[in-house]
Design an enzyme around this catalytic site. Structure first.
Site, PDB file in Angstrom:
ATOM      1  N   GLY A  87      28.452   8.588 -63.918  1.00  0.00           N
ATOM      2  CA  GLY A  87      26.899   8.653 -63.256  1.00  0.00           C
ATOM      3  C   GLY A  87      26.013   6.879 -62.674  1.00  0.00           C
ATOM      4  O   GLY A  87      27.069   6.172 -62.393  1.00  0.00           O
ATOM      5  N   GLY A  89      25.666   3.534 -62.432  1.00  0.00           N
ATOM      6  CA  GLY A  89      26.220   2.916 -63.589  1.00  0.00           C
ATOM      7  C   GLY A  89      25.326   1.085 -63.356  1.00  0.00           C
ATOM      8  O   GLY A  89      24.880   0.067 -63.750  1.00  0.00           O
ATOM      9  N   ARG A  90      24.508   1.344 -61.571  1.00  0.00           N
ATOM     10  CA  ARG A  90      23.828   0.667 -60.994  1.00  0.00           C
ATOM     11  C   ARG A  90      23.409   0.706 -60.002  1.00  0.00           C
ATOM     12  O   ARG A  90      23.649   0.079 -58.716  1.00  0.00           O
ATOM     13  CB  ARG A  90      25.168  -0.650 -60.556  1.00  0.00           C
ATOM     14  CG  ARG A  90      26.782  -0.135 -59.886  1.00  0.00           C
ATOM     15  CD  ARG A  90      26.550  -0.965 -58.701  1.00  0.00           C
ATOM     16  NE  ARG A  90      27.816   0.235 -58.041  1.00  0.00           N
ATOM     17  CZ  ARG A  90      29.480  -0.201 -57.770  1.00  0.00           C
ATOM     18  NH1 ARG A  90      29.167  -1.199 -57.426  1.00  0.00           N
ATOM     19  NH2 ARG A  90      29.402   0.553 -56.795  1.00  0.00           N
ATOM     20  N   LYS A 110      20.524   0.017 -55.007  1.00  0.00           N
ATOM     21  CA  LYS A 110      22.103  -0.424 -55.383  1.00  0.00           C
ATOM     22  C   LYS A 110      22.193  -1.705 -55.957  1.00  0.00           C
ATOM     23  O   LYS A 110      21.710  -2.946 -55.200  1.00  0.00           O
ATOM     24  CB  LYS A 110      22.941  -0.069 -54.233  1.00  0.00           C
ATOM     25  CG  LYS A 110      23.769   1.278 -54.367  1.00  0.00           C
ATOM     26  CD  LYS A 110      24.845   1.505 -53.655  1.00  0.00           C
ATOM     27  CE  LYS A 110      26.279   0.868 -54.293  1.00  0.00           C
ATOM     28  NZ  LYS A 110      27.500   1.512 -53.291  1.00  0.00           N
ATOM     29  N   ARG A 180      26.776  14.864 -55.832  1.00  0.00           N
ATOM     30  CA  ARG A 180      28.602  14.668 -55.449  1.00  0.00           C
ATOM     31  C   ARG A 180      29.192  15.529 -56.284  1.00  0.00           C
ATOM     32  O   ARG A 180      29.158  16.735 -57.261  1.00  0.00           O
ATOM     33  CB  ARG A 180      28.578  13.299 -56.375  1.00  0.00           C
ATOM     34  CG  ARG A 180      27.844  12.532 -55.714  1.00  0.00           C
ATOM     35  CD  ARG A 180      27.735  11.192 -57.404  1.00  0.00           C
ATOM     36  NE  ARG A 180      27.045  10.148 -56.754  1.00  0.00           N
ATOM     37  CZ  ARG A 180      27.224   8.968 -56.364  1.00  0.00           C
ATOM     38  NH1 ARG A 180      28.311   9.081 -56.012  1.00  0.00           N
ATOM     39  NH2 ARG A 180      26.323   8.325 -55.603  1.00  0.00           N
ATOM     40  N   ASP A 249      33.733  11.570 -57.372  1.00  0.00           N
ATOM     41  CA  ASP A 249      32.001  10.960 -57.596  1.00  0.00           C
ATOM     42  C   ASP A 249      31.663  10.407 -56.435  1.00  0.00           C
ATOM     43  O   ASP A 249      30.314  10.219 -55.911  1.00  0.00           O
ATOM     44  CB  ASP A 249      32.165  10.413 -58.764  1.00  0.00           C
ATOM     45  CG  ASP A 249      32.980   8.482 -58.476  1.00  0.00           C
ATOM     46  OD1 ASP A 249      34.201   9.627 -58.287  1.00  0.00           O
ATOM     47  OD2 ASP A 249      33.083   7.969 -58.200  1.00  0.00           O
ATOM     48  N   ASP A 259      30.217   6.145 -50.223  1.00  0.00           N
ATOM     49  CA  ASP A 259      30.694   4.855 -51.071  1.00  0.00           C
ATOM     50  C   ASP A 259      31.116   3.842 -49.647  1.00  0.00           C
ATOM     51  O   ASP A 259      32.208   4.423 -49.900  1.00  0.00           O
ATOM     52  CB  ASP A 259      31.438   5.400 -52.177  1.00  0.00           C
ATOM     53  CG  ASP A 259      31.895   4.668 -53.278  1.00  0.00           C
ATOM     54  OD1 ASP A 259      32.328   3.301 -52.979  1.00  0.00           O
ATOM     55  OD2 ASP A 259      31.726   4.432 -54.052  1.00  0.00           O
TER      56      ASP A 259
HETATM   57  P1  AMP Z   1      32.243   3.183 -57.958  1.00  0.00           P
HETATM   58  O1  AMP Z   1      33.373   2.184 -57.923  1.00  0.00           O
HETATM   59  O2  AMP Z   1      31.595   2.440 -56.549  1.00  0.00           O
HETATM   60  O3  AMP Z   1      33.103   4.972 -57.646  1.00  0.00           O
HETATM   61  O4  AMP Z   1      31.743   3.531 -59.135  1.00  0.00           O
HETATM   62  C1  AMP Z   1      32.500   4.280 -60.522  1.00  0.00           C
HETATM   63  C2  AMP Z   1      31.413   4.118 -61.367  1.00  0.00           C
HETATM   64  O5  AMP Z   1      31.412   2.793 -61.983  1.00  0.00           O
HETATM   65  C3  AMP Z   1      30.255   4.598 -61.324  1.00  0.00           C
HETATM   66  O6  AMP Z   1      29.379   5.520 -62.188  1.00  0.00           O
HETATM   67  C4  AMP Z   1      29.217   3.141 -61.104  1.00  0.00           C
HETATM   68  O7  AMP Z   1      27.994   3.240 -61.110  1.00  0.00           O
HETATM   69  C5  AMP Z   1      29.895   2.352 -61.890  1.00  0.00           C
HETATM   70  N1  AMP Z   1      29.839   0.969 -61.301  1.00  0.00           N
HETATM   71  C6  AMP Z   1      29.660  -0.059 -60.510  1.00  0.00           C
HETATM   72  N2  AMP Z   1      30.241  -0.612 -60.730  1.00  0.00           N
HETATM   73  C7  AMP Z   1      29.164  -0.745 -61.758  1.00  0.00           C
HETATM   74  C8  AMP Z   1      28.629  -2.042 -62.232  1.00  0.00           C
HETATM   75  N3  AMP Z   1      28.714  -3.645 -61.865  1.00  0.00           N
HETATM   76  N4  AMP Z   1      27.749  -2.106 -63.512  1.00  0.00           N
HETATM   77  C9  AMP Z   1      28.288  -0.708 -63.809  1.00  0.00           C
HETATM   78  N5  AMP Z   1      28.507   0.072 -63.531  1.00  0.00           N
HETATM   79  C10 AMP Z   1      29.650  -0.310 -62.357  1.00  0.00           C
HETATM   80 MG    MG Z   2      31.021   5.571 -56.665  1.00  0.00          MG
END
Ligand code: AMP
Ligand code: MG
Length: 489
Positions: A87, A89-90, A110, A180, A249, A259
């Protein structure tokens, strides 16, 4: 006051599709850059966006009327391992608008703070990944690759804790949507087939309305998604682009690149090239991207089987066909793209040999991918072969290769006048080189955005001769080479 005509279709879906969240309020945001062209394309007033009210939106301080911020739910396979709950997360989807092409676009912040999907993360973004996504996604758009776009980058005035304290930023992303493969998987894993159907119907209406008129709309949906993915991955590879984190995702259903964490354009060519620090086994290497794209599509197909046919065997056969179609489309597209890059306008099967031997030679000789095709285009235009052959460890190998290449050109029954045009259109002069991105980020972290702006300005016309940016064409010196890239957290 400027009014944004938001029309938030995703927020009207059932409530377990997302969580309503307000962005956190940064203390002292400042604007780094607004993409004025994109802003007006999606119907935003550029002056307003650059005003204090615009900055308030772009930093998450105060959202305009009609915004309805949500964090979307999704799951995903990360490097082959299953994560049932990821989901946003940021990130927060603040709303949707209809752009000038009549197509709906998401506006997403973001780095706007904690959400129920943040797990142990802070929901924030460091400035580095913000600048990086801005540079690379806009470069991809200019290179003609379907991609999410950069609307703006801001600093928050606050620090975030990463390896060290780093300045924080917020990136505003514009996308055809943020659905996604992992969004489908989220509901499939919960055995909520009703939700999978709601999502599939939503995606058909929003992205693939042509599926509606097919005998089996869900089979058509799978085929249409597969076709866009095949073309997308072929485009990446034809530019030497390595996505780096093709987890389910991070595979967007509308077929845009999404991404820009550990992605990279390779300098020296090697089919097994990997940059991502966490991709230890080369799962997402340059030459494996179509295979991984296919694996991801199989995960999507799993979720759609119950919709495709009540009879599971029949559904599986239909899905299998879609996967085969993906393969065929990819193979055809990559063959055509590399043929055109080499100046061959016809599609004779024997060209496969030339393409394969070119890859081998480039690997052995550690030839810079972009410069090779750039200088080959110049050679065709009557230029000296020296620049091309100097890219090879063994320049004589290049001279021999040129003889064979000329034989292929002589056999090609394409139109000679067209050839140069086609080569120029397939072989960019500028790509966002890793060391240039690193340089722009380093300066940006010190508050100096000159290199960042210059890079973006140059990369807006990657196929044009721009002598003032000739330095950006160059491959890195040994000390400048970036060997690893990192997830954009
Ligand atoms: P990503 O590696 O960018 O595809 O992110 C994978 C997951 O980690 C997703 O659910 C993001 O929302 C979460 N995520 C990445 N960075 C952060 C962060 N700084 N704080 C919270 N969730 C994060
Ligand atoms: Mg991502």
């Amino acid at each position: 006051m400027f009014h944004i005509p938001f029309d938030n279709s995703y927020a009207r879906l059932p409530e377990d599709f997302f969580k309503k969240v307000s962005p956190s309020v940064p203390s002292m945001p400042t604007l780094i850059r607004v993409n004025t062209e994109l802003a007006s394309f999606i119907g935003l007033d550029v002056n307003w966006l650059e005003s204090s009210e615009g900055l308030a939106m772009l930093s998450g301080q105060k959202l305009p009327q009609g915004a309805d911020p949500i964090a979307m739910a999704y799951a995903g396979h990360q490097f082959g391992g299953w994560s049932p709950k990821l989901g946003d997360g940021r990130a927060l989807l603040i709303g949707e608008v209809i752009a000038k092409d009549g197509v709906r676009r998401d506006i997403q912040l973001k780095g706007s703070g904690h959400t129920p999907f943040s797990r142990s993360g802070d929901g924030k973004s460091a400035l580095g990944p913000v600048l990086r996504e801005y540079i690379v996604s806009e470069a991809m758009a200019a290179l003609g690759v379907p991609t999410t776009r950069a609307l703006a980058a801001v600093t928050t005035g606050e620090n975030v804790v990463r390896n060290a304290m780093e300045p924080g930023g917020v990136f505003t992303r514009v996308a055809q949507s943020h659905v996604r493969i992992g969004t489908f998987q989220y509901f499939y894993a919960r055995q909520d087939n009703d939700a999978v159907k709601v999502l599939a119907d939503y995606v058909i209406e929003r992205h693939y309305p042509e599926a509606l008129s097919a005998d089996n709309p869900y089979a058509a949906l799978l085929n249409l998604i597969a076709a866009r993915q095949a073309e997308l991955i072929a485009k990446w590879m034809s530019l030497g682009f390595i996505h780096g984190v093709m987890n389910t995702d991070n595979m967007q259903i509308a077929g845009e690149t999404i991404d820009y964490g550990p992605c990279a354009f390779m300098d020296d060519f090697h089919p097994q090239k990997v940059f991502s620090s966490i991709d230890q086994y080369g799962r997402y290497a340059w030459g494996k991207q179509s295979e991984m794209g296919q694996w991801n599509l199989m995960r999507l197909a799993d979720t759609l089987l119950p919709l495709i046919d009540d009879d599971l065997d029949r559904a599986k056969n239909i899905a299998q066909e879609a996967i085969q179609n993906f393969n065929q489309l990819f193979v055809k597209s990559i063959f055509t793209k590399f043929s055109r890059k080499l100046g061959l306008l016809c599609d004779h099967e024997s060209q496969n040999d030339l393409i394969a031997s070119t890859f081998e030679l480039m690997t052995e000789n550690e030839v810079d991918f972009t410069l090779f095709f750039r200088h080959l285009t110049k050679v065709y235009d009557g230029g000296d072969t020296d620049f091309l052959c100097q890219l090879f460890k063994d320049p004589a190998a290049c001279e021999n290769w040129l003889i064979i290449w000329h034989e292929y050109l002589a056999r090609d029954d394409g139109n000679d006048k067209e050839r140069l045009k086609i080569m120029r259109a397939h072989n960019p002069i500028l790509i966002p080189r890793n060391h240039r991105i690193a340089e722009a980020i380093k300066a940006g972290e010190q508050g100096d955005f000159k290199a960042f702006h210059r890079l973006i300005d140059a990369l807006a016309k990657p196929y044009d001769e721009q002598p003032e940016y000739a330095d950006l064409e160059q491959a890195p010196e040994a000390v400048e080479i970036v060997h690893q890239t990192f997830c954009g957290t």
